[in-house]
Design an enzyme around this catalytic site. Structure first.
Site, PDB file in Angstrom:
ATOM      1  N   GLU A  32       0.838  -1.208   0.000  1.00 39.88           N
ATOM      2  CA  GLU A  32       0.000   0.000   0.000  1.00 39.88           C
ATOM      3  C   GLU A  32       0.869   1.252   0.000  1.00 39.88           C
ATOM      4  OE1 GLU A  32      -3.089   0.082  -1.161  1.00 39.88           O
ATOM      5  OE2 GLU A  32      -3.721  -1.250   0.454  1.00 39.88           O
ATOM      6  N   HIS A  33       0.537   2.142  -0.899  1.00 37.61           N
ATOM      7  CA  HIS A  33       1.290   3.388  -1.098  1.00 37.61           C
ATOM      8  C   HIS A  33       2.728   3.106  -1.551  1.00 37.61           C
ATOM      9  CE1 HIS A  33      -1.815   6.220   0.190  1.00 37.61           C
ATOM     10  NE2 HIS A  33      -2.184   5.265   1.040  1.00 37.61           N
ATOM     11  N   ASP A  35       3.001   1.988  -4.940  1.00 39.56           N
ATOM     12  CA  ASP A  35       2.988   2.050  -6.413  1.00 39.56           C
ATOM     13  C   ASP A  35       3.626   3.323  -6.947  1.00 39.56           C
ATOM     14  OD1 ASP A  35       0.740   3.647  -5.715  1.00 39.56           O
ATOM     15  OD2 ASP A  35      -0.571   2.770  -7.258  1.00 39.56           O
ATOM     16  N   GLY A 119     -18.756   0.455  -1.034  1.00 40.30           N
ATOM     17  CA  GLY A 119     -17.600   0.749  -0.203  1.00 40.30           C
ATOM     18  C   GLY A 119     -16.505   1.483  -0.931  1.00 40.30           C
ATOM     19  N   GLY A 121     -12.616   2.739  -1.385  1.00 47.31           N
ATOM     20  CA  GLY A 121     -11.335   2.056  -1.178  1.00 47.31           C
ATOM     21  C   GLY A 121     -11.174   0.835  -2.068  1.00 47.31           C
ATOM     22  N   ASP A 168      -4.309   0.540  -9.277  1.00 44.44           N
ATOM     23  CA  ASP A 168      -5.739   0.260  -9.400  1.00 44.44           C
ATOM     24  C   ASP A 168      -6.108  -0.039 -10.846  1.00 44.44           C
ATOM     25  OD1 ASP A 168      -5.615   0.962  -6.801  1.00 44.44           O
ATOM     26  OD2 ASP A 168      -6.726   2.830  -6.989  1.00 44.44           O
ATOM     27  N   TYR A 218      -3.658  12.351   0.196  1.00 48.32           N
ATOM     28  CA  TYR A 218      -2.961  11.458  -0.738  1.00 48.32           C
ATOM     29  C   TYR A 218      -1.808  12.175  -1.451  1.00 48.32           C
ATOM     30  CZ  TYR A 218      -2.318   7.958  -4.384  1.00 48.32           C
ATOM     31  OH  TYR A 218      -1.780   7.008  -5.215  1.00 48.32           O
TER      32      TYR A 218
HETATM   33  C1  GLA Z   1      -5.170   4.649  -4.318  1.00 47.74           C
HETATM   34  C2  GLA Z   1      -4.401   4.972  -5.592  1.00 47.74           C
HETATM   35  C3  GLA Z   1      -3.371   3.876  -5.916  1.00 47.74           C
HETATM   36  C4  GLA Z   1      -2.493   3.558  -4.703  1.00 47.74           C
HETATM   37  C5  GLA Z   1      -3.351   3.335  -3.463  1.00 47.74           C
HETATM   38  C6  GLA Z   1      -2.517   3.187  -2.216  1.00 47.74           C
HETATM   39  O1  GLA Z   1      -5.979   3.524  -4.488  1.00 47.74           O
HETATM   40  O2  GLA Z   1      -5.269   5.124  -6.683  1.00 47.74           O
HETATM   41  O3  GLA Z   1      -2.590   4.279  -7.019  1.00 47.74           O
HETATM   42  O4  GLA Z   1      -1.542   4.562  -4.501  1.00 47.74           O
HETATM   43  O5  GLA Z   1      -4.260   4.413  -3.248  1.00 47.74           O
HETATM   44  O6  GLA Z   1      -1.755   2.041  -2.271  1.00 47.74           O
END
Ligand code: GLA
Length: 377
Positions: A32-33, A35, A119, A121, A168, A218
């Protein structure tokens, strides 16, 4: 719902064919975070997602409708630009914008979206973007390959103000039933890893706390990571191993130190999770999920009381191997790995405990991995 009937109700009848597409949502198992820091991620596509029904028009008007929100956005193709009043429609509009910027001449079309992603996320915006991108690519025979559509969809998200990474859109474009995707976000090299969870299931736990990524921190996190990489004199934080970090961390302090510590260790956890999955070691995978959540909560500071509560309650259950927030954070969903036989009890006890503490109910969904964006015949 008979989506073709709803389409005709919205846009009227015509001799042109109505084509139907589907783009899934995604859950990120771990990574997570990482990419946008050039690192590794391990997401999978889900079976829930967004339908897009599309039909060509004879003029140059694009009309966007949705069964989820009762508004129709209509405008000439040469006037497509970001408009805050158009809300959700800016995502598919962003796709149209970049297709036209690439030099493609589109004619008008009507498109109806219908999503069943409950949801935040789970990347409903990327699902919307890929549904639009694949629908236009096939309907107008534009010849993009999936990776190009994924990159285009990522730019559409940025068009809407979130400087997101590629995870994503990649998971939604390239997803495969029964598989997680191990992706290196810098090189886009990827491999499918069977999502063999033994007798465990993935439970999506929706905190029902709403948030909008463009309002969240973000972009600020991304900037903090860039700052850390600059101080450490590397192209991005994923170039560093936890050992490198241990010897150089004295150059960083405060928030910047914490952000870098999360990214570098999280990146390492992705490889460990891949090994655990391959070895069928669900208890190790669960431990990594919990470590990821703790790091996102304490070092990256993207969790919230709702996400922490639901994860804490989940991992208290003896049949839960591990749980963590998934996606950007600040609200939205968490995932848990739970033994199939214990699902009813798990859902009941976590829902009750969460409601008692937070004051409203969560959503709990058992989800399977699914296929990527495609035409539905
Ligand atoms: C969001 C962003 C992704 C990624 C996630 C965190 O979903 O769209 O690119 O950075 O947050 O992992």
């Amino acid at each position: 719902m008979d989506l073709k009937a709803v389409f005709i109700e919205n846009f009227g009848d015509s001799n042109e064919e109505i084509r139907v597409f589907h783009a899934p949502a995604r859950a990120n198992i771990i990574g997570e975070h990482t990419d946008y820091n050039g690192g590794y991620v391990l997401p999978c596509a889900l079976t829930i997602g967004t339908y897009a029904l599309i039909r060509k028009r004879a003029d140059n008007i694009a009309r966007f409708a949705s069964t989820n929100i009762n508004t129709v956005v209509q405008l000439p193709l040469n006037e497509i630009s970001y408009d805050p009043q158009h809300d959700w429609a800016n995502y598919p509009k962003g796709v149209v914008h970049f297709i036209q910027k690439d030099g493609h001449q589109l004619c008008g079309f009507d498109v109806l979206f219908s999503g069943n992603i409950s949801g935040a996320g789970l990347s409903s915006s990327a699902s919307l973007e890929l549904a639009m991108a694949v629908a236009l690519n096939i309907t107008f025979s534009m010849g993009y390959d999936m990776i190009s559509l994924i990159k285009l969809a990522q730019r559409a998200e940025q068009f809407c103000g979130v400087n997101c990474g590629i995870m994503d859109q990649f998971a939604i474009g390239m997803g495969k039933k029964g598989m997680a995707i191990h992706l290196h976000c810098d090189s886009l090299q990827y491999k499918y890893v069977p999502l063999s969870l033994d007798d465990y299931k993935i439970v999506i736990m929706d905190t029902n706390k709403k948030r909008k990524l463009s309002d969240s921190k973000y972009n600020e996190r991304r900037a903090e990571c860039e700052q850390a990489a600059k101080i450490l004199n590397v192209e991005n934080l994923s170039k560093l191993t936890p050992q490198d970090f241990a010897s150089h961390q004295n150059k960083l302090e405060g928030n910047i130190l914490m952000r870098a510590r999360h990214v570098i260790h999280e990146n390492h956890r992705v490889s460990q999770a891949e090994d655990a999955l391959k070895a069928g070691d669900i208890s190790k995978l669960g431990e990594l999920l919990i470590a990821s959540h703790v790091s996102l909560r304490d070092d990256y500071e993207v969790s919230c009381v709702e996400l922490d509560t639901i994860v804490e309650q989940a991992i208290k259950h003896t049949c839960c191997a591990g749980a963590r927030m998934t996606g950007a954070g600040f609200g939205g969903c968490a995932i848990a790995l739970v033994k199939g036989a214990a699902l009813p009890d798990f859902i009941d006890s976590v829902s009750h405990a969460y409601t008692d503490i937070i004051g409203y109910t969560p959503g709990m969904y058992v989800q399977e991995s699914g296929d990527g964006a495609r035409e539905i015949i």
